[in-house]
Design a protein around this motif. Structure first.
Motif, PDB file in Angstrom:
ATOM      1  N   PHE A   1      21.125  -3.214 -59.337  1.00 35.18           N
ATOM      2  CA  PHE A   1      21.190  -2.945 -60.865  1.00 35.18           C
ATOM      3  C   PHE A   1      21.950  -3.804 -61.575  1.00 35.18           C
ATOM      4  O   PHE A   1      21.257  -4.348 -62.660  1.00 35.18           O
ATOM      5  CB  PHE A   1      22.148  -1.607 -60.928  1.00 35.18           C
ATOM      6  CG  PHE A   1      22.217  -0.813 -61.959  1.00 35.18           C
ATOM      7  CD1 PHE A   1      20.958   0.012 -62.417  1.00 35.18           C
ATOM      8  CD2 PHE A   1      23.161  -1.071 -63.099  1.00 35.18           C
ATOM      9  CE1 PHE A   1      21.123   0.475 -63.581  1.00 35.18           C
ATOM     10  CE2 PHE A   1      23.182  -0.598 -64.195  1.00 35.18           C
ATOM     11  CZ  PHE A   1      22.176   0.351 -64.399  1.00 35.18           C
TER      12      PHE A   1
ATOM     13  N   PRO B   1      32.384  -2.799 -66.191  1.00 36.97           N
ATOM     14  CA  PRO B   1      32.667  -1.463 -65.822  1.00 36.97           C
ATOM     15  C   PRO B   1      31.575  -0.517 -65.431  1.00 36.97           C
ATOM     16  O   PRO B   1      31.853   0.522 -64.873  1.00 36.97           O
ATOM     17  CB  PRO B   1      33.443  -0.799 -67.012  1.00 36.97           C
ATOM     18  CG  PRO B   1      33.095  -1.901 -67.995  1.00 36.97           C
ATOM     19  CD  PRO B   1      32.702  -3.151 -67.515  1.00 36.97           C
ATOM     20  N   TRP B   2      30.451  -0.927 -65.914  1.00 38.62           N
ATOM     21  CA  TRP B   2      29.231   0.057 -65.568  1.00 38.62           C
ATOM     22  C   TRP B   2      29.073   0.187 -64.200  1.00 38.62           C
ATOM     23  O   TRP B   2      28.893   0.980 -63.505  1.00 38.62           O
ATOM     24  CB  TRP B   2      28.078  -0.483 -66.149  1.00 38.62           C
ATOM     25  CG  TRP B   2      26.817   0.659 -66.435  1.00 38.62           C
ATOM     26  CD1 TRP B   2      26.849   1.597 -65.920  1.00 38.62           C
ATOM     27  CD2 TRP B   2      25.492   0.425 -67.190  1.00 38.62           C
ATOM     28  NE1 TRP B   2      25.600   2.522 -66.332  1.00 38.62           N
ATOM     29  CE2 TRP B   2      24.922   1.734 -67.052  1.00 38.62           C
ATOM     30  CE3 TRP B   2      24.958  -0.627 -67.767  1.00 38.62           C
ATOM     31  CZ2 TRP B   2      23.521   1.597 -67.596  1.00 38.62           C
ATOM     32  CZ3 TRP B   2      23.775  -0.522 -68.249  1.00 38.62           C
ATOM     33  CH2 TRP B   2      22.877   0.649 -68.292  1.00 38.62           C
TER      34      TRP B   2
ATOM     35  N   LEU C   1      22.632  -1.482 -53.975  1.00 40.50           N
ATOM     36  CA  LEU C   1      22.397  -0.712 -54.928  1.00 40.50           C
ATOM     37  C   LEU C   1      23.076  -1.541 -56.172  1.00 40.50           C
ATOM     38  O   LEU C   1      22.343  -1.859 -57.272  1.00 40.50           O
ATOM     39  CB  LEU C   1      23.146   0.676 -54.859  1.00 40.50           C
ATOM     40  CG  LEU C   1      22.236   1.720 -54.291  1.00 40.50           C
ATOM     41  CD1 LEU C   1      23.060   2.984 -54.267  1.00 40.50           C
ATOM     42  CD2 LEU C   1      20.683   1.875 -54.862  1.00 40.50           C
ATOM     43  N   LEU C   2      24.311  -1.912 -55.970  1.00 35.91           N
ATOM     44  CA  LEU C   2      25.013  -2.242 -57.165  1.00 35.91           C
ATOM     45  C   LEU C   2      24.410  -3.795 -57.598  1.00 35.91           C
ATOM     46  O   LEU C   2      24.254  -3.953 -58.762  1.00 35.91           O
ATOM     47  CB  LEU C   2      26.426  -2.447 -56.952  1.00 35.91           C
ATOM     48  CG  LEU C   2      27.452  -1.136 -56.634  1.00 35.91           C
ATOM     49  CD1 LEU C   2      28.819  -1.628 -56.561  1.00 35.91           C
ATOM     50  CD2 LEU C   2      26.969  -0.298 -57.822  1.00 35.91           C
TER      51      LEU C   2
ATOM     52  N   GLU D   1      19.063  -6.537 -62.512  1.00 38.44           N
ATOM     53  CA  GLU D   1      18.194  -5.813 -63.286  1.00 38.44           C
ATOM     54  C   GLU D   1      18.757  -5.802 -64.858  1.00 38.44           C
ATOM     55  O   GLU D   1      17.835  -5.873 -65.664  1.00 38.44           O
ATOM     56  CB  GLU D   1      18.123  -4.305 -63.013  1.00 38.44           C
ATOM     57  CG  GLU D   1      16.718  -3.409 -63.478  1.00 38.44           C
ATOM     58  CD  GLU D   1      15.619  -3.933 -62.943  1.00 38.44           C
ATOM     59  OE1 GLU D   1      15.493  -4.437 -61.986  1.00 38.44           O
ATOM     60  OE2 GLU D   1      14.562  -3.686 -63.800  1.00 38.44           O
ATOM     61  N   GLU D   2      19.924  -5.313 -64.905  1.00 37.23           N
ATOM     62  CA  GLU D   2      20.615  -5.261 -66.184  1.00 37.23           C
ATOM     63  C   GLU D   2      21.240  -6.717 -66.719  1.00 37.23           C
ATOM     64  O   GLU D   2      21.813  -6.581 -67.802  1.00 37.23           O
ATOM     65  CB  GLU D   2      21.547  -3.866 -66.149  1.00 37.23           C
ATOM     66  CG  GLU D   2      20.760  -2.605 -65.894  1.00 37.23           C
ATOM     67  CD  GLU D   2      19.725  -1.993 -67.013  1.00 37.23           C
ATOM     68  OE1 GLU D   2      20.271  -2.633 -68.405  1.00 37.23           O
ATOM     69  OE2 GLU D   2      18.765  -1.683 -66.749  1.00 37.23           O
TER      70      GLU D   2
ATOM     71  N   LEU E   1      31.281   4.884 -58.237  1.00 33.51           N
ATOM     72  CA  LEU E   1      31.704   6.402 -58.332  1.00 33.51           C
ATOM     73  C   LEU E   1      30.557   7.473 -58.047  1.00 33.51           C
ATOM     74  O   LEU E   1      30.672   8.134 -57.269  1.00 33.51           O
ATOM     75  CB  LEU E   1      32.431   6.724 -59.503  1.00 33.51           C
ATOM     76  CG  LEU E   1      32.812   8.093 -59.794  1.00 33.51           C
ATOM     77  CD1 LEU E   1      34.064   8.424 -58.716  1.00 33.51           C
ATOM     78  CD2 LEU E   1      33.752   8.152 -61.247  1.00 33.51           C
ATOM     79  N   GLU E   2      29.623   7.047 -58.772  1.00 29.97           N
ATOM     80  CA  GLU E   2      28.686   7.988 -58.609  1.00 29.97           C
ATOM     81  C   GLU E   2      27.771   8.094 -57.569  1.00 29.97           C
ATOM     82  O   GLU E   2      27.017   8.908 -57.141  1.00 29.97           O
ATOM     83  CB  GLU E   2      27.507   7.983 -60.068  1.00 29.97           C
ATOM     84  CG  GLU E   2      27.859   8.350 -61.235  1.00 29.97           C
ATOM     85  CD  GLU E   2      28.273   9.850 -61.285  1.00 29.97           C
ATOM     86  OE1 GLU E   2      27.548  10.637 -60.699  1.00 29.97           O
ATOM     87  OE2 GLU E   2      29.523  10.264 -61.913  1.00 29.97           O
TER      88      GLU E   2
ATOM     89  N   ALA F   1      31.587  -0.097 -61.918  1.00 30.36           N
ATOM     90  CA  ALA F   1      32.504   0.620 -61.332  1.00 30.36           C
ATOM     91  C   ALA F   1      31.983   1.910 -61.270  1.00 30.36           C
ATOM     92  O   ALA F   1      32.379   2.894 -60.488  1.00 30.36           O
ATOM     93  CB  ALA F   1      33.662   0.372 -61.888  1.00 30.36           C
ATOM     94  N   SER F   2      31.535   2.440 -62.472  1.00 31.38           N
ATOM     95  CA  SER F   2      31.015   3.927 -62.567  1.00 31.38           C
ATOM     96  C   SER F   2      29.718   4.180 -61.545  1.00 31.38           C
ATOM     97  O   SER F   2      29.936   5.255 -61.182  1.00 31.38           O
ATOM     98  CB  SER F   2      30.407   4.127 -63.947  1.00 31.38           C
ATOM     99  OG  SER F   2      31.320   3.913 -65.058  1.00 31.38           O
ATOM    100  N   LEU F   3      29.121   3.237 -61.384  1.00 25.08           N
ATOM    101  CA  LEU F   3      27.888   3.451 -60.402  1.00 25.08           C
ATOM    102  C   LEU F   3      28.594   3.757 -58.825  1.00 25.08           C
ATOM    103  O   LEU F   3      28.042   4.418 -57.997  1.00 25.08           O
ATOM    104  CB  LEU F   3      26.875   2.364 -60.372  1.00 25.08           C
ATOM    105  CG  LEU F   3      26.003   2.202 -61.501  1.00 25.08           C
ATOM    106  CD1 LEU F   3      25.322   0.740 -61.528  1.00 25.08           C
ATOM    107  CD2 LEU F   3      25.142   3.201 -61.452  1.00 25.08           C
TER     108      LEU F   3
ATOM    109  N   ASP G   1      40.468   6.816 -57.317  1.00 29.13           N
ATOM    110  CA  ASP G   1      39.921   7.107 -58.368  1.00 29.13           C
ATOM    111  C   ASP G   1      39.667   5.767 -59.264  1.00 29.13           C
ATOM    112  O   ASP G   1      39.479   5.505 -60.565  1.00 29.13           O
ATOM    113  CB  ASP G   1      40.907   8.138 -59.270  1.00 29.13           C
ATOM    114  CG  ASP G   1      42.201   7.461 -59.632  1.00 29.13           C
ATOM    115  OD1 ASP G   1      42.616   6.455 -59.131  1.00 29.13           O
ATOM    116  OD2 ASP G   1      43.048   8.060 -60.672  1.00 29.13           O
ATOM    117  N   LEU G   2      39.900   4.683 -58.443  1.00 29.04           N
ATOM    118  CA  LEU G   2      39.953   3.208 -59.284  1.00 29.04           C
ATOM    119  C   LEU G   2      40.959   3.045 -60.115  1.00 29.04           C
ATOM    120  O   LEU G   2      40.812   1.993 -60.788  1.00 29.04           O
ATOM    121  CB  LEU G   2      38.461   3.032 -59.374  1.00 29.04           C
ATOM    122  CG  LEU G   2      37.304   2.866 -58.615  1.00 29.04           C
ATOM    123  CD1 LEU G   2      35.982   3.022 -59.425  1.00 29.04           C
ATOM    124  CD2 LEU G   2      37.392   2.295 -57.504  1.00 29.04           C
ATOM    125  N   HIS G   3      42.049   3.813 -59.877  1.00 30.57           N
ATOM    126  CA  HIS G   3      43.285   3.693 -60.818  1.00 30.57           C
ATOM    127  C   HIS G   3      44.564   3.739 -59.995  1.00 30.57           C
ATOM    128  O   HIS G   3      45.561   4.077 -60.773  1.00 30.57           O
ATOM    129  CB  HIS G   3      43.321   4.619 -61.903  1.00 30.57           C
ATOM    130  CG  HIS G   3      42.145   4.403 -62.872  1.00 30.57           C
ATOM    131  ND1 HIS G   3      40.799   5.126 -62.963  1.00 30.57           N
ATOM    132  CD2 HIS G   3      41.832   3.729 -64.089  1.00 30.57           C
ATOM    133  CE1 HIS G   3      40.001   4.742 -63.887  1.00 30.57           C
ATOM    134  NE2 HIS G   3      40.930   3.846 -64.535  1.00 30.57           N
TER     135      HIS G   3
END
Lengths: 78, 500
Positions: B375, B386-387, B371-372, B378-379, B393-394, B389-391, B151-153
């Motif tokens: 992205f 943290p975005w 992928l990361l 790009e961004e 997870l997804e 880390a969310s990627l 869960d990255l925690h």
């Protein structure tokens, strides 16, 4: 008839039953080619561009909530 | 004879609640796959995680205290232990249940790479179908499932690969031959992770690792699985004739999204077990395997060298090359699966060294890193954002409309090892070469005659004397097919059991 655990998943699959329940032998994919010139019909399908498709995957990535991982909590498992 | 299977614990969330109860959510998810009232079928007798392969039984596991605390809490719930577990035996011979607050799908026993990949993917489809049914009941899309391991925690959950081996192979032989392989197979089987964690400790962002699970390895050998996790788990539950067999229960691995990575992970591990059985595995005396698995995981350049007891050092790639070389010499001109493994093991190690972009869509950590990185460029994000880390997870979300890996697959940018038709078949039927097909057929055809089911036996309901179908020695595919035919032709399961 499909067994009770699975008739609903078959509905979700469009009621398309597997065409063959027997184990099938078929040639295995030969795998990636060694480094060198690429053919059009074999080898790994490396993305054609240097980044994910802007139309689909990047759109999907942008939809991800930046705080999603921060909120994600699980209990320790095995 | 080869036999293997994969157990996968999935992460589960309810997005519409600040804090959801994972026991209830996992239970409800499994039950959403049912169409009628739950009946306890799984037979828990004979499951003893305290038995150790090294020839003794431990008095307690490190998780026992925590388990007792949960049991006390669970006693206040309006459900029995069996209702909370909600153990299902599926018509394909798989087990689907709530294990330690995670929905778990255990594939049926498989004997070929095609079978194991089809059944691993079938598990994804089944569990997502259950989520769709649960979400329909909730009137939302709030339940999401993740085929990952953290869960990255600081909380990890497992993906265990299992192999049936002969008990004539002493466990001491396994440890020396396996541990160097196990800490280095992550270079092709790692699922990738952004950040560093430790068991229930804080998360350090920004470092990309090969493996989700390496951070949680704390010792070389142990019977424990939830705390003090070992590189080589010593649990001794063969689920087969104990006099003849062992089950190697590996908890060190990651859950893979890439079919190719799963095939290579299971295939190479099986070959290394075959090498050890022949006394042909290379020998490495590592100075510190636990530190080594972390060092290798935290070095995507694959340049880091780990120390040997001799004082020399060696890279993960070089250890893998030594195993590959031994396998090539030992298994020349072999069966279809072995040939595939040898060819693709060699090609993958070469690609890792010289052109790893060729492995996008085949190896998870490379695919995720690509992928990361794309992205982030790009961004204009930092790796600590943290975005990302969310990627991460997804990437593992098994919802076809959200999962990033599944998005890539829909774009045709991943390597497919099996066909959609093979996956559909795997949802409905166990591998015809293994006893799983018998289990599945019995559940399909004679469910109301069955008292309970375990991996190696089926107990029948009986008013007179106990009857059981013993499959603890049923591993010859010809014998499996003969028994399957008998059961398929029978009017009652008891007719077959009494004469088998």
């Amino acid at each position: 008839m499909y067994p009770k655990y699975t008739h609903h998943i078959m509905e979700a699959l469009g009621n398309q039953p597997p065409t063959n329940f027997e184990r099938r032998e078929r040639p295995l994919d030969p795998g990636p080619k060694p480094p060198g010139p690429k053919d059009d019909d074999a080898g790994p399908r490396q993305p054609e561009t240097g980044s994910p498709s802007r139309d689909n995957l990047l759109k999907r990535m942008r939809k991800v909530d930046p705080k999603q991982a921060e909120r994600y909590r699980q209990r320790t498992g095995e | 004879m080869r036999l293997f299977g994969i157990e996968t614990e999935y992460g589960i969330i309810r997005e519409d609640q600040e804090q959801s109860d994972p026991v209830v959510e996992s239970m409800e998810l499994v039950r959403a796959y049912m169409t009628e009232k739950f009946e306890q079928t799984w037979d828990y007798q004979g499951e003893d995680p305290h038995e150790d392969q090294r020839g003794f039984r431990v008095n307690g596991l490190q998780q026992d205290v925590e388990e007792e605390q949960f049991a006390t809490l669970d006693a206040n719930r309006p459900f029995s232990f069996y209702e909370m577990k909600s153990d299902l035996v599926l018509p394909n011979g798989a087990r689907f249940y709530n294990d330690h607050t995670h929905p778990e799908y255990s594939t049926p026993e498989c004997s070929t790479l095609h079978e194991i990949i089809a059944h691993d993917r079938a598990g994804e489809r089944i569990i997502q179908h259950a989520a769709n049914a649960r979400n329909a009941t909730l009137g939302s899309s709030s339940v999401q499932l993740y085929k990952n391991n953290t869960d990255l925690h600081g909380h990890s959950y497992g993906c265990h690969d299992n192999y049936l081996i002969s008990r004539t192979l002493h466990f001491d032989q396994l440890t020396g031959g396996l541990i160097p392989f196990l800490i280095t197979r992550q270079i092709f089987s790692g699922a990738g992770k952004l950040g560093i964690e430790a068991q229930e400790k804080s998360y350090q962002p920004g470092v990309f690792q090969l493996s989700q699970r390496a951070d949680f390895m704390e010792t070389e050998l142990s019977v424990d699985t939830m705390h003090n996790r070992p590189i080589l788990n010593t649990r001794d539950e063969p689920h087969a004739n104990r006099q003849k067999y062992r089950r190697l229960h590996l908890i060190v691995g990651d859950a893979n999204m890439c079919e190719f990575a799963t095939a290579l992970k299971v295939g190479t591990t099986q070959l290394v077990l075959d090498l050890i059985a022949k006394g042909a595995a290379p020998q490495f005396e590592l100075a510190d395997p636990v530190a080594g698995i972390k060092t290798i995981s935290r070095d995507p350049d694959l340049k880091a060298a780990i120390p040997l007891k001799s004082g020399k050092t060696i890279t993960g790639l070089d250890i893998q090359k030594a195993y590959l070389s031994a396998a090539q010499h030992t298994f020349e001109e072999s069966d279809t699966d072995t040939n595939w493994i040898l060819t693709n093991w060699e090609m993958t190690l070469a690609q890792l060294e010289h052109n790893r972009a060729e492995l996008i869509g085949r190896i998870d950590w490379i695919t995720k890193h690509w992928l990361l990185e794309s992205f982030a460029q790009e961004e204009r994000l930092e790796w600590t954002d943290p975005w990302l880390a969310s990627l991460d997870l997804e990437y593992h979300n098994v919802n076809t409309e959200r999962g990033l890996y599944l998005g890539l697959e829909q774009e045709g940018k991943t390597h497919r090892f099996c066909t959609e038709d093979e996956i559909r078949t795997a949802i409905l039927q166990g591998p015809t070469t293994t006893r799983a097909s018998i289990r599945g057929l019995c559940v399909k055809k004679f469910r109301h005659e069955i008292q309970s089911v375990q991996w190696e036996r089926i107990h029948l309901k009986s008013l007179t004397h106990p009857q059981q179908l013993d499959m603890s020695d049923l591993f010859d595919p010809a014998h499996v097919r003969q028994l399957w035919q008998k059961i398929d032709n029978a009017k009652h399961l008891a007719d077959v059991v009494s004469i088998s």
